[in-house]
Design an enzyme around this catalytic site. Structure first.
Site, PDB file in Angstrom:
ATOM      1  N   ASN A   1       1.737   1.556   5.932  1.00  0.00           N
ATOM      2  CA  ASN A   1       2.614   0.649   5.197  1.00  0.00           C
ATOM      3  C   ASN A   1       3.441   1.524   4.268  1.00  0.00           C
ATOM      4  O   ASN A   1       2.925   2.082   3.293  1.00  0.00           O
ATOM      5  CB  ASN A   1       1.809  -0.386   4.399  1.00  0.00           C
ATOM      6  CG  ASN A   1       2.706  -1.326   3.603  1.00  0.00           C
ATOM      7  OD1 ASN A   1       3.723  -0.925   3.059  1.00  0.00           O
ATOM      8  ND2 ASN A   1       2.318  -2.594   3.524  1.00  0.00           N
TER       9      ASN A   1
ATOM     10  N   GLU B   1       6.058  -3.036   6.517  1.00  0.00           N
ATOM     11  CA  GLU B   1       6.873  -3.242   5.320  1.00  0.00           C
ATOM     12  C   GLU B   1       8.073  -2.289   5.308  1.00  0.00           C
ATOM     13  O   GLU B   1       8.318  -1.567   4.352  1.00  0.00           O
ATOM     14  CB  GLU B   1       6.034  -3.108   4.045  1.00  0.00           C
ATOM     15  CG  GLU B   1       6.589  -3.967   2.932  1.00  0.00           C
ATOM     16  CD  GLU B   1       5.659  -4.089   1.725  1.00  0.00           C
ATOM     17  OE1 GLU B   1       6.088  -4.764   0.771  1.00  0.00           O
ATOM     18  OE2 GLU B   1       4.546  -3.554   1.728  1.00  0.00           O
TER      19      GLU B   1
ATOM     20  N   TYR C   1       1.605  -6.741  10.105  1.00  0.00           N
ATOM     21  CA  TYR C   1       1.676  -6.789   8.653  1.00  0.00           C
ATOM     22  C   TYR C   1       1.296  -8.205   8.236  1.00  0.00           C
ATOM     23  O   TYR C   1       2.107  -9.126   8.269  1.00  0.00           O
ATOM     24  CB  TYR C   1       3.082  -6.413   8.171  1.00  0.00           C
ATOM     25  CG  TYR C   1       3.278  -6.483   6.675  1.00  0.00           C
ATOM     26  CD1 TYR C   1       2.255  -6.135   5.795  1.00  0.00           C
ATOM     27  CD2 TYR C   1       4.483  -6.906   6.136  1.00  0.00           C
ATOM     28  CE1 TYR C   1       2.435  -6.204   4.426  1.00  0.00           C
ATOM     29  CE2 TYR C   1       4.683  -6.968   4.762  1.00  0.00           C
ATOM     30  CZ  TYR C   1       3.650  -6.623   3.911  1.00  0.00           C
ATOM     31  OH  TYR C   1       3.831  -6.686   2.546  1.00  0.00           O
TER      32      TYR C   1
ATOM     33  N   ASP D   1      -1.419  -3.141   7.923  1.00  0.00           N
ATOM     34  CA  ASP D   1      -1.830  -3.662   6.631  1.00  0.00           C
ATOM     35  C   ASP D   1      -2.282  -5.096   6.867  1.00  0.00           C
ATOM     36  O   ASP D   1      -1.463  -6.004   6.966  1.00  0.00           O
ATOM     37  CB  ASP D   1      -0.652  -3.582   5.651  1.00  0.00           C
ATOM     38  CG  ASP D   1      -0.958  -4.208   4.305  1.00  0.00           C
ATOM     39  OD1 ASP D   1      -2.095  -4.693   4.107  1.00  0.00           O
ATOM     40  OD2 ASP D   1      -0.060  -4.228   3.449  1.00  0.00           O
TER      41      ASP D   1
ATOM     42  N   ASN E   1      -4.155  -6.796   4.799  1.00  0.00           N
ATOM     43  CA  ASN E   1      -4.214  -7.485   3.509  1.00  0.00           C
ATOM     44  C   ASN E   1      -5.556  -8.160   3.255  1.00  0.00           C
ATOM     45  O   ASN E   1      -5.601  -9.287   2.728  1.00  0.00           O
ATOM     46  CB  ASN E   1      -3.051  -8.482   3.385  1.00  0.00           C
ATOM     47  CG  ASN E   1      -1.904  -7.911   2.562  1.00  0.00           C
ATOM     48  OD1 ASN E   1      -2.123  -7.288   1.524  1.00  0.00           O
ATOM     49  ND2 ASN E   1      -0.682  -8.114   3.035  1.00  0.00           N
TER      50      ASN E   1
END
Length: 250
Positions: free
Chosen positions: A7, A35, A105, A144, A146
Protein backbone atom coordinates in the site's frame (compact mmCIF):
# COMPACT_ATOMS: atom_id res chain seq x y z
CA UNK A 1 8.05 -16.95 -7.96
CA UNK A 2 8.22 -13.77 -5.95
CA UNK A 3 5.18 -11.66 -5.08
CA UNK A 4 5.23 -8.20 -3.49
CA UNK A 5 2.28 -6.24 -2.11
CA UNK A 6 2.54 -2.62 -0.97
CA UNK A 7 0.00 0.00 0.00
CA UNK A 8 1.91 3.03 -1.30
CA UNK A 9 -0.50 5.67 0.09
CA UNK A 10 -0.35 7.68 -3.13
CA UNK A 11 1.73 6.48 -6.05
CA UNK A 12 2.56 9.94 -7.38
CA UNK A 13 3.98 10.92 -3.99
CA UNK A 14 6.06 7.78 -3.54
CA UNK A 15 7.44 8.00 -7.07
CA UNK A 16 9.20 11.16 -5.84
CA UNK A 17 10.71 9.11 -3.03
CA UNK A 18 11.95 5.53 -3.34
CA UNK A 19 9.35 3.56 -5.29
CA UNK A 20 11.46 2.82 -8.35
CA UNK A 21 14.48 1.89 -6.24
CA UNK A 22 12.39 -0.59 -4.28
CA UNK A 23 10.69 -1.91 -7.39
CA UNK A 24 13.97 -2.58 -9.19
CA UNK A 25 15.72 -3.97 -6.13
CA UNK A 26 12.95 -6.46 -5.35
CA UNK A 27 12.73 -7.75 -8.95
CA UNK A 28 9.40 -9.45 -8.25
CA UNK A 29 7.38 -11.56 -10.65
CA UNK A 30 4.28 -9.77 -9.38
CA UNK A 31 4.32 -6.33 -7.78
CA UNK A 32 0.88 -5.39 -6.45
CA UNK A 33 0.06 -1.93 -5.13
CA UNK A 34 -2.90 -0.47 -3.33
CA UNK A 35 -4.08 3.08 -2.67
CA UNK A 36 -2.60 4.46 -5.88
CA UNK A 37 -4.80 7.58 -5.52
CA UNK A 38 -4.74 8.51 -9.19
CA UNK A 39 -6.67 8.41 -12.44
CA UNK A 40 -5.75 7.10 -15.87
CA UNK A 41 -3.04 9.16 -17.52
CA UNK A 42 -1.76 10.83 -14.36
CA UNK A 43 1.45 8.80 -14.33
CA UNK A 44 3.39 7.14 -17.12
CA UNK A 45 5.47 4.36 -15.62
CA UNK A 46 8.22 2.79 -17.68
CA UNK A 47 8.66 -0.73 -16.36
CA UNK A 48 10.53 -2.73 -19.01
CA UNK A 49 9.59 -6.40 -18.96
CA UNK A 50 6.39 -5.83 -17.02
CA UNK A 51 2.74 -5.83 -17.99
CA UNK A 52 0.70 -3.16 -16.19
CA UNK A 53 -2.90 -3.45 -15.01
CA UNK A 54 -4.71 -0.59 -13.26
CA UNK A 55 -8.07 -0.18 -11.56
CA UNK A 56 -9.03 3.41 -10.77
CA UNK A 57 -11.68 4.74 -8.40
CA UNK A 58 -14.42 6.93 -9.81
CA UNK A 59 -13.56 9.45 -7.12
CA UNK A 60 -10.39 11.39 -7.90
CA UNK A 61 -7.36 10.94 -5.66
CA UNK A 62 -8.89 8.01 -3.82
CA UNK A 63 -8.25 4.28 -3.42
CA UNK A 64 -7.11 2.45 -6.59
CA UNK A 65 -4.99 -0.64 -7.25
CA UNK A 66 -2.46 -1.89 -9.78
CA UNK A 67 -0.48 -5.01 -10.63
CA UNK A 68 2.85 -5.02 -12.48
CA UNK A 69 3.85 -8.49 -13.61
CA UNK A 70 6.44 -10.23 -15.76
CA UNK A 71 3.82 -12.82 -16.73
CA UNK A 72 1.07 -11.96 -19.19
CA UNK A 73 -2.26 -13.31 -17.90
CA UNK A 74 -4.89 -15.28 -19.74
CA UNK A 75 -7.60 -12.88 -18.56
CA UNK A 76 -7.89 -9.72 -16.47
CA UNK A 77 -10.88 -8.82 -14.35
CA UNK A 78 -11.52 -5.53 -12.56
CA UNK A 79 -13.80 -5.62 -9.53
CA UNK A 80 -16.27 -8.34 -8.56
CA UNK A 81 -19.02 -7.58 -11.08
CA UNK A 82 -21.08 -6.22 -8.19
CA UNK A 83 -22.02 -2.60 -8.78
CA UNK A 84 -22.01 -1.66 -5.09
CA UNK A 85 -18.35 -2.68 -4.81
CA UNK A 86 -16.90 -1.78 -8.20
CA UNK A 87 -16.60 2.03 -8.15
CA UNK A 88 -13.56 2.43 -5.89
CA UNK A 89 -10.91 0.56 -7.89
CA UNK A 90 -10.29 -1.94 -5.13
CA UNK A 91 -9.79 -5.25 -6.94
CA UNK A 92 -7.83 -6.73 -9.85
CA UNK A 93 -7.76 -10.42 -10.76
CA UNK A 94 -5.25 -11.96 -13.15
CA UNK A 95 -5.84 -15.49 -14.41
CA UNK A 96 -3.06 -17.94 -15.27
CA UNK A 97 -3.21 -21.58 -16.35
CA UNK A 98 -2.89 -22.94 -12.80
CA UNK A 99 -3.85 -20.08 -10.49
CA UNK A 100 -5.36 -16.65 -9.99
CA UNK A 101 -3.58 -13.61 -8.55
CA UNK A 102 -5.81 -11.03 -6.88
CA UNK A 103 -4.84 -7.69 -5.37
CA UNK A 104 -7.30 -6.12 -2.97
CA UNK A 105 -7.66 -2.87 -1.08
CA UNK A 106 -10.36 -3.60 1.49
CA UNK A 107 -12.57 -0.67 2.57
CA UNK A 108 -11.77 0.88 5.94
CA UNK A 109 -14.61 0.86 8.47
CA UNK A 110 -13.60 4.41 9.45
CA UNK A 111 -13.90 6.35 12.69
CA UNK A 112 -16.56 5.03 15.08
CA UNK A 113 -17.11 2.20 12.58
CA UNK A 114 -19.40 4.41 10.53
CA UNK A 115 -18.76 2.31 7.41
CA UNK A 116 -18.85 -1.06 9.16
CA UNK A 117 -22.15 -2.16 7.59
CA UNK A 118 -20.72 -1.60 4.13
CA UNK A 119 -17.49 -3.30 5.15
CA UNK A 120 -19.43 -6.39 6.24
CA UNK A 121 -21.14 -6.55 2.85
CA UNK A 122 -17.76 -6.18 1.13
CA UNK A 123 -16.14 -8.90 3.25
CA UNK A 124 -18.96 -11.33 2.52
CA UNK A 125 -18.89 -10.57 -1.20
CA UNK A 126 -15.11 -10.88 -1.33
CA UNK A 127 -15.13 -14.20 0.50
CA UNK A 128 -17.74 -15.51 -1.93
CA UNK A 129 -15.70 -14.16 -4.84
CA UNK A 130 -12.41 -15.85 -3.95
CA UNK A 131 -14.22 -19.03 -2.91
CA UNK A 132 -15.76 -19.23 -6.38
CA UNK A 133 -12.33 -18.69 -7.94
CA UNK A 134 -10.93 -21.51 -5.81
CA UNK A 135 -13.53 -23.86 -7.22
CA UNK A 136 -11.80 -23.39 -10.59
CA UNK A 137 -8.10 -23.27 -9.63
CA UNK A 138 -5.66 -22.14 -6.94
CA UNK A 139 -5.80 -18.56 -5.64
CA UNK A 140 -3.23 -16.11 -4.30
CA UNK A 141 -4.64 -12.83 -3.04
CA UNK A 142 -2.88 -9.97 -1.36
CA UNK A 143 -3.21 -6.41 -0.26
CA UNK A 144 -4.21 -4.06 2.49
CA UNK A 145 -7.08 -6.04 3.97
CA UNK A 146 -7.62 -3.48 6.75
CA UNK A 147 -7.88 -6.00 9.57
CA UNK A 148 -5.53 -7.19 12.27
CA UNK A 149 -6.78 -10.73 12.72
CA UNK A 150 -5.49 -11.64 16.16
CA UNK A 151 -4.22 -9.75 19.20
CA UNK A 152 -0.63 -10.54 18.20
CA UNK A 153 -1.21 -8.68 14.93
CA UNK A 154 -1.09 -5.24 16.54
CA UNK A 155 0.85 -3.57 19.32
CA UNK A 156 -2.00 -2.21 21.43
CA UNK A 157 -4.81 -4.71 21.12
CA UNK A 158 -6.74 -3.75 24.24
CA UNK A 159 -6.94 -0.02 23.56
CA UNK A 160 -7.85 -0.66 19.91
CA UNK A 161 -10.60 -3.20 20.54
CA UNK A 162 -13.72 -2.09 18.63
CA UNK A 163 -11.71 0.36 16.51
CA UNK A 164 -11.71 0.10 12.72
CA UNK A 165 -9.52 -2.82 11.70
CA UNK A 166 -9.81 -4.59 15.05
CA UNK A 167 -13.52 -4.87 15.62
CA UNK A 168 -14.94 -8.26 16.51
CA UNK A 169 -16.99 -8.20 13.32
CA UNK A 170 -14.02 -7.61 11.00
CA UNK A 171 -11.88 -10.20 12.75
CA UNK A 172 -14.67 -12.78 12.53
CA UNK A 173 -15.03 -12.10 8.81
CA UNK A 174 -11.33 -12.85 8.35
CA UNK A 175 -11.70 -16.03 10.40
CA UNK A 176 -14.55 -17.12 8.12
CA UNK A 177 -12.42 -16.33 5.07
CA UNK A 178 -9.65 -18.61 6.29
CA UNK A 179 -12.16 -21.32 7.18
CA UNK A 180 -13.38 -21.21 3.57
CA UNK A 181 -10.10 -22.84 2.53
CA UNK A 182 -7.39 -20.19 2.73
CA UNK A 183 -4.03 -19.71 4.46
CA UNK A 184 -2.54 -16.56 5.97
CA UNK A 185 0.94 -17.13 4.58
CA UNK A 186 2.81 -15.14 7.22
CA UNK A 187 1.15 -17.04 10.05
CA UNK A 188 1.77 -20.30 8.19
CA UNK A 189 5.50 -19.72 8.72
CA UNK A 190 5.35 -17.70 11.95
CA UNK A 191 2.24 -18.73 13.90
CA UNK A 192 3.22 -17.08 17.18
CA UNK A 193 5.56 -14.25 16.16
CA UNK A 194 4.84 -10.90 17.73
CA UNK A 195 6.05 -7.41 16.84
CA UNK A 196 5.74 -7.97 13.07
CA UNK A 197 3.69 -5.16 11.56
CA UNK A 198 3.06 -3.65 8.14
CA UNK A 199 1.34 -0.35 9.00
CA UNK A 200 2.08 2.39 11.50
CA UNK A 201 0.21 5.61 12.19
CA UNK A 202 2.02 8.80 11.27
CA UNK A 203 1.21 10.05 14.78
CA UNK A 204 2.95 9.53 18.12
CA UNK A 205 6.23 8.27 16.60
CA UNK A 206 4.42 5.00 16.03
CA UNK A 207 6.89 3.60 13.53
CA UNK A 208 9.95 4.50 15.57
CA UNK A 209 8.32 2.75 18.53
CA UNK A 210 7.05 -0.13 16.37
CA UNK A 211 3.51 0.51 17.58
CA UNK A 212 1.99 -0.97 14.45
CA UNK A 213 -0.58 -3.28 12.92
CA UNK A 214 -0.24 -6.23 10.54
CA UNK A 215 -3.01 -5.49 8.05
CA UNK A 216 -1.23 -6.32 4.76
CA UNK A 217 -1.39 -9.95 3.73
CA UNK A 218 -0.66 -12.67 1.26
CA UNK A 219 -3.40 -15.27 1.55
CA UNK A 220 -3.37 -18.45 -0.54
CA UNK A 221 -5.77 -21.29 -1.12
CA UNK A 222 -4.87 -24.20 1.13
CA UNK A 223 -3.78 -26.41 -1.74
CA UNK A 224 -0.76 -24.14 -2.28
CA UNK A 225 0.71 -24.70 1.18
CA UNK A 226 3.33 -27.23 -0.09
CA UNK A 227 4.56 -24.62 -2.61
CA UNK A 228 5.05 -21.79 -0.11
CA UNK A 229 8.73 -21.14 0.58
CA UNK A 230 8.87 -17.76 2.34
CA UNK A 231 6.69 -14.98 3.68
CA UNK A 232 8.18 -11.78 5.03
CA UNK A 233 7.50 -8.18 5.97
CA UNK A 234 9.99 -5.60 4.68
CA UNK A 235 9.60 -3.22 7.60
CA UNK A 236 12.86 -1.41 6.87
CA UNK A 237 11.45 -0.01 3.61
CA UNK A 238 10.07 3.48 4.10
CA UNK A 239 8.14 5.82 1.80
CA UNK A 240 4.59 4.99 2.93
CA UNK A 241 2.81 4.43 6.22
CA UNK A 242 2.72 0.78 5.09
CA UNK A 243 5.70 -1.38 4.19
CA UNK A 244 5.83 -4.08 1.52
CA UNK A 245 5.00 -7.70 2.29
CA UNK A 246 6.45 -10.64 0.37
CA UNK A 247 5.46 -14.15 -0.64
CA UNK A 248 7.75 -16.60 -2.41
CA UNK A 249 6.65 -19.90 -3.93
CA UNK A 250 8.28 -22.72 -5.85
Amino acid sequence: MKFISWNVNGLRAILKKNFMDVFEEQDADFFCVQETKLQAGQVDLELPGYHQYWNYADRKGYSGTAIFTKHEPLTVRYGMDIDEHDHEGRLITLEYPDFYVVTCYTPNSQTKLKRLDYRMRWDTAFRNYVTELYKVKSVIFCGDLNVAHEAIDLKNDQSNHHNAGFSDEEREQFTQLLKAGFTDSFRYFYPDQTGSYSWWSYRFNARANNAGWRIDYFVTSNDLQPKLTRASILNDIMGSDHCPVVLETN
